[in-house]
Design an enzyme around this catalytic site. Structure first.
Site, PDB file in Angstrom:
ATOM      1  N   ASP A 131       0.857  -1.254   0.088  1.00  0.00           N
ATOM      2  CA  ASP A 131      -0.005   0.027   0.006  1.00  0.00           C
ATOM      3  C   ASP A 131       0.936   1.243   0.014  1.00  0.00           C
ATOM      4  O   ASP A 131       1.597   1.506   1.156  1.00  0.00           O
ATOM      5  CB  ASP A 131      -0.971   0.031   1.247  1.00  0.00           C
ATOM      6  CG  ASP A 131      -1.806   1.210   1.377  1.00  0.00           C
ATOM      7  OD1 ASP A 131      -1.786   1.914   0.478  1.00  0.00           O
ATOM      8  OD2 ASP A 131      -2.083   1.619   2.507  1.00  0.00           O
ATOM      9  N   LYS A 151       2.806  11.380  -3.987  1.00  0.00           N
ATOM     10  CA  LYS A 151       1.750  10.492  -4.747  1.00  0.00           C
ATOM     11  C   LYS A 151       0.820  11.496  -5.350  1.00  0.00           C
ATOM     12  O   LYS A 151       0.307  11.169  -6.386  1.00  0.00           O
ATOM     13  CB  LYS A 151       0.989   9.638  -3.742  1.00  0.00           C
ATOM     14  CG  LYS A 151       0.191   8.780  -4.107  1.00  0.00           C
ATOM     15  CD  LYS A 151      -0.542   7.775  -3.190  1.00  0.00           C
ATOM     16  CE  LYS A 151      -1.599   7.040  -3.568  1.00  0.00           C
ATOM     17  NZ  LYS A 151      -2.077   5.878  -2.504  1.00  0.00           N
ATOM     18  N   GLU A 211      -7.221   0.665  -4.538  1.00  0.00           N
ATOM     19  CA  GLU A 211      -7.210   0.501  -2.990  1.00  0.00           C
ATOM     20  C   GLU A 211      -8.749  -0.142  -2.454  1.00  0.00           C
ATOM     21  O   GLU A 211      -8.582  -0.875  -1.687  1.00  0.00           O
ATOM     22  CB  GLU A 211      -6.896   1.703  -2.383  1.00  0.00           C
ATOM     23  CG  GLU A 211      -5.318   1.970  -2.801  1.00  0.00           C
ATOM     24  CD  GLU A 211      -5.064   3.493  -2.496  1.00  0.00           C
ATOM     25  OE1 GLU A 211      -6.004   4.244  -2.105  1.00  0.00           O
ATOM     26  OE2 GLU A 211      -3.867   3.951  -2.698  1.00  0.00           O
ATOM     27  N   ASP A 231     -12.670   5.907   2.719  1.00  0.00           N
ATOM     28  CA  ASP A 231     -11.111   5.851   3.153  1.00  0.00           C
ATOM     29  C   ASP A 231     -10.557   7.448   3.466  1.00  0.00           C
ATOM     30  O   ASP A 231     -10.417   8.041   2.541  1.00  0.00           O
ATOM     31  CB  ASP A 231     -10.321   5.322   1.924  1.00  0.00           C
ATOM     32  CG  ASP A 231      -8.796   5.317   1.938  1.00  0.00           C
ATOM     33  OD1 ASP A 231      -8.417   5.400   3.010  1.00  0.00           O
ATOM     34  OD2 ASP A 231      -8.286   4.721   1.155  1.00  0.00           O
TER      35      ASP A 231
END
Length: 556
Positions: free
Chosen positions: A72, A134, A235, A257
């Site tokens: 992850d 990211k 994800e 999330d």
């Protein structure tokens, strides 16, 4: 997780049995089983037997087990998991922690720091400490204007319009992929030590909204790190796998999330072992860091009021925590400080259901991902919105990495298989058959995303310029804006493209009209919203063109 582990054991046993029968039935074929094949899971859809005709031709069939991890690669923190004893297990890093900060830093002595040690010195070395990378991976500079203003280091544009991260300490500019590769390298090195086995392959997760360019860039980061990224998976799909939803059928799942730096909501449909992402929404500038900042600001304001000292200007105080403060922060006060942040969580949830054309009553399960979902007010908000108790049976910090490890276990990726020639030809033929359909689907998704961006940018420009825009020009723009919104609602790709073209032509008149005004130089009239590359052009391919956007499929 007990049922999931049982299934994994069963898969391993089934594969072992099938392999044994392959040897018995086809003694002229070679089957090599790695030492750990019967203790780690094996794909339920993998068929080790082949037609007798293939066997008689003497074709070789080789099965090799090896260690593959699930990663992850998070915006704020990252985690690694592997299958151990038939169960997904989080890998602890060299510091003994189960998660690793996605932070890379360079010191004045040109030393490279990765992980927790890099995070600790961030306040005193802000220009050379890279975090939230990211946000930039696989994107052009023109796409990250807002994101570049949210970080302490300098984000620059190279000659091709790509994002580069400037590091004055060593006089070098890095691509986002290079910084991500350094995080991946640490994760894999720590995993190799933990597992006492060299790790060179992985399944890596990305947000469901990542486009081809971002997925390719993530895979490139793995390649730079010396890691073979076997698959890129979403994800929310990984999280669902960690909860064992691959065993269920015909269920609709909402994945909430809330990580350290970003907030994502996805609606998935599970059926016959296939996960389909119906919709995604979120806020890329909302996360646990924002909640933390509210507490820091409150403490600093209280201290300044009492002592006359502004702690926010003291780097050492920010790094190690405010000194000599004894106070009580009640849950009620915390929720008051963060009330607007909590409100911002509602809209993406509502949008995700709307985009999926579903209501809250259609949801079968709600699962929480990300450490910030531990906040009681967040859990209560999710419960009120969905009228369901969220599933919190898996550690939210670790659930995505665990799911990636489960994906490893059930994939054909634990094996290196030489398929018969006729099987390869059949697969190539099928891939060509569906290539056009897949391209059309990607084009439709990219076009809608671009259309949404054009609507937002146009509305923003109309609001900012206000009365400076001549009424006739404004009326035409608003008319074309309405047509684009209607086209988005209709969902026809070509109609949206035509509506965007028509709107862009009218928007160009805004700049021209302002330029023609006496003494004006078209203030605020920047590039045409959405202008430039078409959706098909905006998706960049890697050197080998091998972009894999795959969800778990349990073949029967």
């Amino acid at each position: 997780m007990a049922s999931s582990a049982a299934q994994v054991h069963a898969l391993g046993a089934a594969a072992h049995f099938t392999a044994a029968n392959s040897i018995k039935n086809y003694p002229n074929r070679t089957v090599f089983l790695g030492a750990k094949l019967n203790t780690t899971s094996t794909p339920s859809g993998l068929k080790l037997r082949s037609k007798q005709s293939s066997a008689r031709r003497g074709s070789t069939f080789r099965v090799v087990a090896e260690k593959v991890v699930g990663i992850d690669l998070g915006t704020t923190n990252s985690a690694v998991a592997a299958m151990e004893g038939g169960k997904p297990t989080i890998v602890t890093n060299a510091e003994g922690q189960r998660t690793t900060p996605s932070v890379v830093a360079y010191t004045k002595n040109s030393d490279r720091l990765v992980g927790q040690i890099a995070k600790r010195q961030a306040v005193v070395n802000p220009e050379n400490t890279f975090f939230s990378v990211k946000r930039f991976i696989g994107r052009k500079m023109s796409e990250v204007d807002d994101e570049s203003k949210q970080v302490s280091y300098n984000v620059v544009r190279d000659e091709n319009g790509n994002v580069k991260l400037d590091c004055p300490a060593i006089g070098k500019q890095f691509a986002a992929e290079e910084i991500s590769a350094q995080v991946l390298r640490k994760l894999v090195d720590d995993a190799s030590k933990f597992l006492n086995d060299k790790v060179t392959k992985a399944v890596v997760t990305v947000p469901a909204y990542f486009n081809d360019s971002q997925r390719t860039a993530t895979k490139d980061a793995g390649r730079i790190a010396g890691l073979e990224v076997l698959r890129i998976i979403n994800e929310p799909t990984a999280a669902s796998l960690a909860y064992g939803f691959e065993k269920k059928s015909n269920e609709t799942i909402l994945v909430f999330d809330l990580g350290g730096g970003t907030f994502d909501v996805s609606v998935l449909e599970v059926g016959d072992g296939v996960f389909e992402v119906l919709s995604t929404s979120g806020d890329t500038h909302l996360g646990g860091d924002d909640f933390d900042k509210r507490i820091v600001d409150w403490l600093a304001a209280s201290f300044k009021n009492d002592e006359g000292i502004d702690l926010l200007k003291d780097k050492q105080a920010l790094q190690h925590g405010p000194k000599h403060i004894e106070t009580t922060l009640t849950r009620a006060k915390f929720e008051e400080l963060c009330s607007d942040l909590l409100d911002r969580l509602k809209t993406p949830v509502q949008n995700s259901l709307r985009d999926a054309k579903l209501s809250f009553s259609d949801l079968d399960e709600v699962i929480l991902v990300g450490g910030s979902t531990r906040i009681p007010a967040v859990q209560e908000l999710v419960k009120k919105l969905t009228s369901k108790d969220p599933n919190v049976t898996v550690n939210p910090d670790e659930v995505v990495a665990l799911g990636a490890a489960v994906q490893v276990a059930i994939s054909y990726f634990l094996c290196d298989i030489t398929l018969p020639g006729d099987e390869v030809e059949r697969m190539v033929s099928e891939a060509e058959k569906f290539a056009k359909e897949d391209k059309e689907k990607r084009d439709a998704i990219d076009t809608k995303n671009q259309a949404d961006s054009v609507v937002y940018q146009t509305e923003k420009q109309l609001k900012e310029l206000g009365d400076k825009i001549p009424a006739p020009v404004k009326e035409k723009v608003e008319a074309k804006l309405g047509e684009l919104k209607d086209a988005i609602s209709g969902g026809l790709t070509q109609t949206m493209k035509d509506a965007m073209t028509a709107l862009n032509q009218e928007v160009m008149q805004i700049g021209q009209s302002l330029y023609n005004q006496p003494g004006a130089a078209a203030p605020g009239a920047g590039p045409t919203p959405g202008a430039g590359a078409t959706p098909s052009e905006s998706s960049e391919k890697g050197p080998d063109g091998d972009v894999i956007d795959a969800d778990f499929t349990d073949s029967k």
